[in-house]
Write a protein that holds these residues in place. Structure first.
Motif, mmCIF file in Angstrom:
data_model
loop_
_atom_site.group_PDB
_atom_site.id
_atom_site.type_symbol
_atom_site.label_atom_id
_atom_site.label_comp_id
_atom_site.label_asym_id
_atom_site.label_seq_id
_atom_site.Cartn_x
_atom_site.Cartn_y
_atom_site.Cartn_z
ATOM 1 N N GLU A 1 6.896 16.359 4.472
ATOM 2 C CA GLU A 1 7.384 15.283 5.332
ATOM 3 C C GLU A 1 6.998 13.932 4.751
ATOM 4 N N VAL A 2 7.892 12.970 4.921
ATOM 5 C CA VAL A 2 7.610 11.582 4.550
ATOM 6 C C VAL A 2 7.778 10.739 5.807
ATOM 7 N N PHE A 3 6.807 9.865 6.064
ATOM 8 C CA PHE A 3 6.841 8.992 7.240
ATOM 9 C C PHE A 3 7.268 7.598 6.785
ATOM 10 N N ASP A 4 8.360 7.104 7.329
ATOM 11 C CA ASP A 4 8.863 5.776 6.991
ATOM 12 C C ASP A 4 9.387 5.142 8.274
ATOM 13 N N CYS B 1 0.835 -1.212 0.000
ATOM 14 C CA CYS B 1 0.000 0.000 0.000
ATOM 15 C C CYS B 1 0.866 1.256 0.000
ATOM 16 N N ALA B 2 1.951 1.233 0.773
ATOM 17 C CA ALA B 2 2.841 2.395 0.841
ATOM 18 C C ALA B 2 3.492 2.669 -0.512
ATOM 19 N N ARG C 1 3.676 4.447 7.397
ATOM 20 C CA ARG C 1 4.227 5.033 6.163
ATOM 21 C C ARG C 1 3.267 6.116 5.689
ATOM 22 N N GLY C 2 3.798 7.090 4.982
ATOM 23 C CA GLY C 2 2.940 8.114 4.405
ATOM 24 C C GLY C 2 3.681 9.401 4.154
ATOM 25 N N SER D 1 -2.240 15.299 5.176
ATOM 26 C CA SER D 1 -1.379 14.129 5.326
ATOM 27 C C SER D 1 -2.141 12.874 4.936
ATOM 28 N N PHE D 2 -1.379 11.883 4.476
ATOM 29 C CA PHE D 2 -1.889 10.590 4.032
ATOM 30 C C PHE D 2 -1.022 9.549 4.725
ATOM 31 N N VAL D 3 -1.600 8.840 5.697
ATOM 32 C CA VAL D 3 -0.790 7.958 6.539
ATOM 33 C C VAL D 3 -1.399 6.556 6.591
ATOM 34 N N LEU D 4 -0.544 5.570 6.390
ATOM 35 C CA LEU D 4 -0.899 4.158 6.534
ATOM 36 C C LEU D 4 -0.264 3.659 7.825
ATOM 37 N N THR D 5 -1.054 2.978 8.655
ATOM 38 C CA THR D 5 -0.517 2.391 9.880
ATOM 39 C C THR D 5 -0.978 0.944 9.973
ATOM 40 N N GLU D 6 -0.089 0.126 10.477
ATOM 41 C CA GLU D 6 -0.433 -1.281 10.675
ATOM 42 C C GLU D 6 -1.027 -1.446 12.067
ATOM 43 N N GLU D 7 -2.245 -1.977 12.118
ATOM 44 C CA GLU D 7 -2.935 -2.217 13.381
ATOM 45 C C GLU D 7 -2.388 -3.489 14.028
#
Length: 132
Positions: free
Chosen positions: A58-61, A9-10, A66-67, A83-89
């Protein structure tokens, strides 16, 4: 789903796939989202549409997250950041969160908020499609 789903997805997200999957055109100075990348989202068709210039701030890795986030540039219909953020639950599912902190720059507030909500739904559908 696990790390593989988050990574897949990221990869789509960080190549503007959620925006293009939502029906937006994207003109960017780089094919991949990175801090400092300048892009234009193209909303509409031909002369009936808007340009929405932005800069990735900003990039989240991180493990499980991720996002990216962008700030609007002059000419964007809004003034702010998104912001567009993917997180694993914990159960392995991937959560997709879109957050906007903005105010109308060119359109009336209710119109801008309506378009924002409509686009958030389109982003979510594009993210779901990419996850399949």
């Amino acid at each position: 789903m696990g790390d593989a789903a988050l990574d897949a997805c990221a990869e789509v997200l960080l190549r503007w796939g959620v925006q293009t999957g939502a029906g937006l055109g994207v003109r960017a100075c780089a094919p991949r989202v990175e801090p400092g990348v300048v892009a234009e989202l193209l909303i509409g068709v031909g002369p009936v549409g808007w340009r929405a210039p932005l800069r990735v701030v900003e990039v989240f890795d991180e493990p499980g997250r991720r996002g990216f986030a962008y700030g609007t540039l002059p000419g964007h219909p809004e003034d702010g950041e998104e912001s567009f953020v993917l997180t694993e639950e914990p159960d392995g599912r991937v959560r997709f969160t879109v957050t906007a902190a903005s105010r109308a720059a060119r359109l009336g507030g209710p119109v801008t908020r309506g378009v924002q909500a409509w686009m958030a739904g389109r982003y979510l559908r594009a993210c779901r499609q990419a996850a399949r």
